[in-house]
Design a protein around this motif. Structure first.
Motif, PDB file in Angstrom:
ATOM      1  N   VAL A 431      10.757   2.121   0.315  1.00 51.30           N
ATOM      2  CA  VAL A 431      10.095   0.969   0.922  1.00 51.30           C
ATOM      3  C   VAL A 431       8.648   1.359   1.208  1.00 51.30           C
ATOM      4  O   VAL A 431       8.386   2.281   1.973  1.00 51.30           O
ATOM      5  N   GLN A 432       7.733   0.663   0.560  1.00 52.05           N
ATOM      6  CA  GLN A 432       6.304   0.888   0.779  1.00 52.05           C
ATOM      7  C   GLN A 432       5.788  -0.193   1.719  1.00 52.05           C
ATOM      8  O   GLN A 432       6.110  -1.370   1.558  1.00 52.05           O
ATOM      9  N   THR A 433       4.973   0.208   2.676  1.00 56.75           N
ATOM     10  CA  THR A 433       4.443  -0.759   3.627  1.00 56.75           C
ATOM     11  C   THR A 433       2.999  -0.396   3.956  1.00 56.75           C
ATOM     12  O   THR A 433       2.675   0.773   4.181  1.00 56.75           O
ATOM     13  N   GLY A 434       2.121  -1.400   3.912  1.00 52.16           N
ATOM     14  CA  GLY A 434       0.719  -1.133   4.179  1.00 52.16           C
ATOM     15  C   GLY A 434      -0.157  -2.334   3.883  1.00 52.16           C
ATOM     16  O   GLY A 434       0.324  -3.433   3.614  1.00 52.16           O
ATOM     17  N   SER A 435      -1.465  -2.107   3.914  1.00 54.99           N
ATOM     18  CA  SER A 435      -2.423  -3.201   3.737  1.00 54.99           C
ATOM     19  C   SER A 435      -2.788  -3.431   2.284  1.00 54.99           C
ATOM     20  O   SER A 435      -3.321  -4.486   1.935  1.00 54.99           O
ATOM     21  N   GLU A 436      -2.507  -2.450   1.409  1.00 54.86           N
ATOM     22  CA  GLU A 436      -2.846  -2.584  -0.005  1.00 54.86           C
ATOM     23  C   GLU A 436      -1.842  -1.782  -0.829  1.00 54.86           C
ATOM     24  O   GLU A 436      -1.924  -0.566  -0.930  1.00 54.86           O
ATOM     25  N   ILE A 437      -0.879  -2.488  -1.412  1.00 57.15           N
ATOM     26  CA  ILE A 437       0.171  -1.820  -2.182  1.00 57.15           C
ATOM     27  C   ILE A 437      -0.090  -2.041  -3.668  1.00 57.15           C
ATOM     28  O   ILE A 437       0.193  -3.115  -4.215  1.00 57.15           O
ATOM     29  N   VAL A 438      -0.651  -1.036  -4.307  1.00 54.71           N
ATOM     30  CA  VAL A 438      -0.919  -1.061  -5.746  1.00 54.71           C
ATOM     31  C   VAL A 438      -0.564   0.304  -6.303  1.00 54.71           C
ATOM     32  O   VAL A 438      -0.614   1.314  -5.592  1.00 54.71           O
ATOM     33  N   GLU A 439      -0.197   0.345  -7.596  1.00 61.36           N
ATOM     34  CA  GLU A 439       0.179   1.615  -8.221  1.00 61.36           C
ATOM     35  C   GLU A 439      -0.992   2.594  -8.235  1.00 61.36           C
ATOM     36  O   GLU A 439      -0.797   3.811  -8.262  1.00 61.36           O
ATOM     37  N   GLU A 440      -2.227   2.062  -8.207  1.00 56.55           N
ATOM     38  CA  GLU A 440      -3.408   2.927  -8.268  1.00 56.55           C
ATOM     39  C   GLU A 440      -3.679   3.671  -6.962  1.00 56.55           C
ATOM     40  O   GLU A 440      -4.507   4.590  -6.930  1.00 56.55           O
ATOM     41  N   ASP A 441      -2.986   3.287  -5.882  1.00 49.15           N
ATOM     42  CA  ASP A 441      -3.187   3.966  -4.598  1.00 49.15           C
ATOM     43  C   ASP A 441      -2.424   5.286  -4.587  1.00 49.15           C
ATOM     44  O   ASP A 441      -1.381   5.431  -3.949  1.00 49.15           O
ATOM     45  N   VAL A 442      -2.942   6.252  -5.328  1.00 50.35           N
ATOM     46  CA  VAL A 442      -2.313   7.563  -5.370  1.00 50.35           C
ATOM     47  C   VAL A 442      -3.368   8.592  -5.750  1.00 50.35           C
ATOM     48  O   VAL A 442      -4.213   8.363  -6.606  1.00 50.35           O
ATOM     49  N   VAL A 443      -3.321   9.728  -5.071  1.00 43.94           N
ATOM     50  CA  VAL A 443      -4.173  10.875  -5.408  1.00 43.94           C
ATOM     51  C   VAL A 443      -3.229  12.009  -5.807  1.00 43.94           C
ATOM     52  O   VAL A 443      -2.432  12.480  -4.994  1.00 43.94           O
ATOM     53  N   ILE A 444      -3.305  12.412  -7.086  1.00 44.82           N
ATOM     54  CA  ILE A 444      -2.387  13.406  -7.641  1.00 44.82           C
ATOM     55  C   ILE A 444      -3.079  14.758  -7.728  1.00 44.82           C
ATOM     56  O   ILE A 444      -4.166  14.874  -8.309  1.00 44.82           O
ATOM     57  N   LEU A 445      -2.444  15.780  -7.157  1.00 43.31           N
ATOM     58  CA  LEU A 445      -2.982  17.134  -7.243  1.00 43.31           C
ATOM     59  C   LEU A 445      -2.458  17.860  -8.470  1.00 43.31           C
ATOM     60  O   LEU A 445      -3.209  18.520  -9.183  1.00 43.31           O
TER      61      LEU A 445
END
Length: 457
Positions: A431-445
């Motif tokens: 369950v994702q919850t927040g103000s902006e839910i998009v697949e691009e909201d990720v920082v991958i190390l």
């Protein structure tokens, strides 16, 4: 010879199974010789392996399809990533710059380009091998494979050769005079009488030819610079920009089986079973196909010559003869993809809500295959809540290594580094919850589990 497989597509022609992330070439609706379900891209790659060309092949694709290709083929398949979708000329120009500047391919090397969703027999790929010899024999800039027509089709483009060319009578290729795109049936019959061939989008050139073309157009030769300027390139096909403007073009005829599986009516001709997934079709529903990816049954009664397809993205009921109109019919339909395959497994969207205050909630069912792991990553704008429903694994969160199992509930606040690895096939509800839910909201190390473990040890 090097092979460039073009993998693109908007996902509209075979909706609702296809979408912007899962184009038609990734649909597992065909059967291989062992009776296992496979996609078009898996079929093509297997055929390249059969004729010894896979080790020379690269896949040119958009960044949104990389995970799908890794999932269905292998993490080791060489991929040339397009920053955005811009048609076939930019894609091939980018691939040429990659082969030249990153892979150090010789300028005299033959490069063959073909769609990743060709539906052909192995003999077609053996024919592609001949393009290198044809280029050398003819001195042409481009060599095409054309399919000998079996009927006057209005769906395909035609390659028109020169007639009575004395220089070519003893050779197995023809000089190309012109091209005709999707003619009427009467015009197509006239072209066939002129020994025209269907244009199947397969052609070859020397790498040096395309590099010279890039120089003439003042385009970058270095791959990294080409990616930076990629958004400025005109959206135009390689056919219009190059092939149809080139005088020295030859065509190699192919007389075997070839089909474009671009619409539901043509695809279902090659599907072995009339029912895929849960459901049933009545006996009086002749020539009807059901492809159901949902967990609920579908019943079809008294509807001949139709396709019923259901997936998390939607439900389609269409007469087969009308299926080529589907892309235009749904062109204004806007919806985020509800299903995607990743290199570690897949996810399916179960529910999405956006409230008046802008708050969003997205619920996914996620499957992680045994031995696979998610990226070591964090999100900027959302919290996540995981409920493990099946399987056993280990998880890294906030530099801690944790064991996880069915029944565990984990909260992952925004900004928290995390990754999970499945010991056996694992399922979880996210369950994702927040103000902006998009697949691009990720920082991958990183995606390598060894590196992830090392980073927290």
């Amino acid at each position: 010879m090097k092979i460039i497989l073009l993998s693109g597509g908007s996902g509209k022609r075979l909706w609702p199974l296809s979408n912007d992330l899962r184009s038609k070439q990734f649909l597992k609706v065909l059967r291989n010789d062992c009776g296992e379900m496979e996609s078009m891209v898996q079929r093509v790659w297997r055929q390249l392996e059969n004729v010894g060309l896979a080790q020379s092949a690269y896949v040119a694709t958009g960044k949104t399809q990389v995970e799908m290709i890794h999932s269905q083929l292998s993490d080791q398949v060489p991929i040339i990533i397009e920053p955005e979708r811009r048609d076939t000329f930019p894609a091939i120009a980018l691939a040429a710059s990659y082969l030249y500047s990153m892979a150090d391919i010789d300028l005299d090397q033959t490069i063959a380009v073909l769609p990743v969703d060709s539906y052909v027999e192995d003999e077609f790929f053996i024919k592609i091998r001949e393009l290198e010899t044809i280029l050398n024999q003819s001195g042409a800039d481009l060599a095409l494979v054309g399919v000998k027509p079996t009927y006057p089709s209005e769906k395909y483009g035609y390659i028109i050769p020169y007639m009575n060319d004395e220089l070519e009578t003893n050779l197995n290729y023809s000089k190309v005079k012109t091209f005709k795109e999707k003619p009427s049936e009467d015009e197509a019959q006239q072209y066939i009488e002129q020994h025209a061939l269907w244009n199947c989008g397969v052609f070859a050139f020397k790498l040096g030819y395309l590099i010279e073309l890039l120089i003439d157009r003042k385009l970058p030769l270095q791959y990294e610079e080409m990616t930076k300027q990629y958004g400025k390139l005109e959206k135009i096909s390689f056919d219009y920009e190059v092939i149809e403007k080139t005088d020295r073009v030859v065509a190699l005829p192919y007389e075997g089986h070839w089909k474009d599986l671009g619409t539901w009516n043509t695809l279902t001709e090659e599907i072995a079973s009339n029912v895929i997934g849960k459901g049933m079709i009545s006996e009086d529903s002749k020539d009807t196909h059901l492809i159901n990816e949902l967990d609920i049954p579908v019943a079809i009664l008294g509807l001949p010559h139709v396709v019923v397809a259901s997936s998390p993205d939607g439900i389609l009921v269409v007469d087969k003869s009308s299926s080529p109109k589907l892309k235009d019919f749904i062109k204004d339909m806007e919806q985020r993809p509800m299903y995607e395959e990743r290199r570690w497994g897949y996810y399916r969207v179960l529910d999405y809500q956006k409230f008046d205050d802008g708050h969003e909630v997205l619920t996914k069912r996620i499957c992680i295959r045994a031995g696979k792991n998610s990226s070591y990553q964090y999100h900027l704008h959302r919290d996540e809540f995981w409920t493990i429903t099946a399987g056993l694994g280990e998880m890294i969160m906030d530099d801690r290594l944790l064991s996880v199992k069915a029944g565990d509930v984990i909260k992952i606040p925004a900004g928290t580094l995390h990754s999970i690895r499945a010991m056996n096939d694992m399922e979880l509800i996210e369950v994702q919850t927040g103000s902006e839910i998009v697949e691009e909201d990720v920082v991958i190390l990183t995606v390598d589990w060894t590196q992830i473990i090392h980073s927290v040890s």
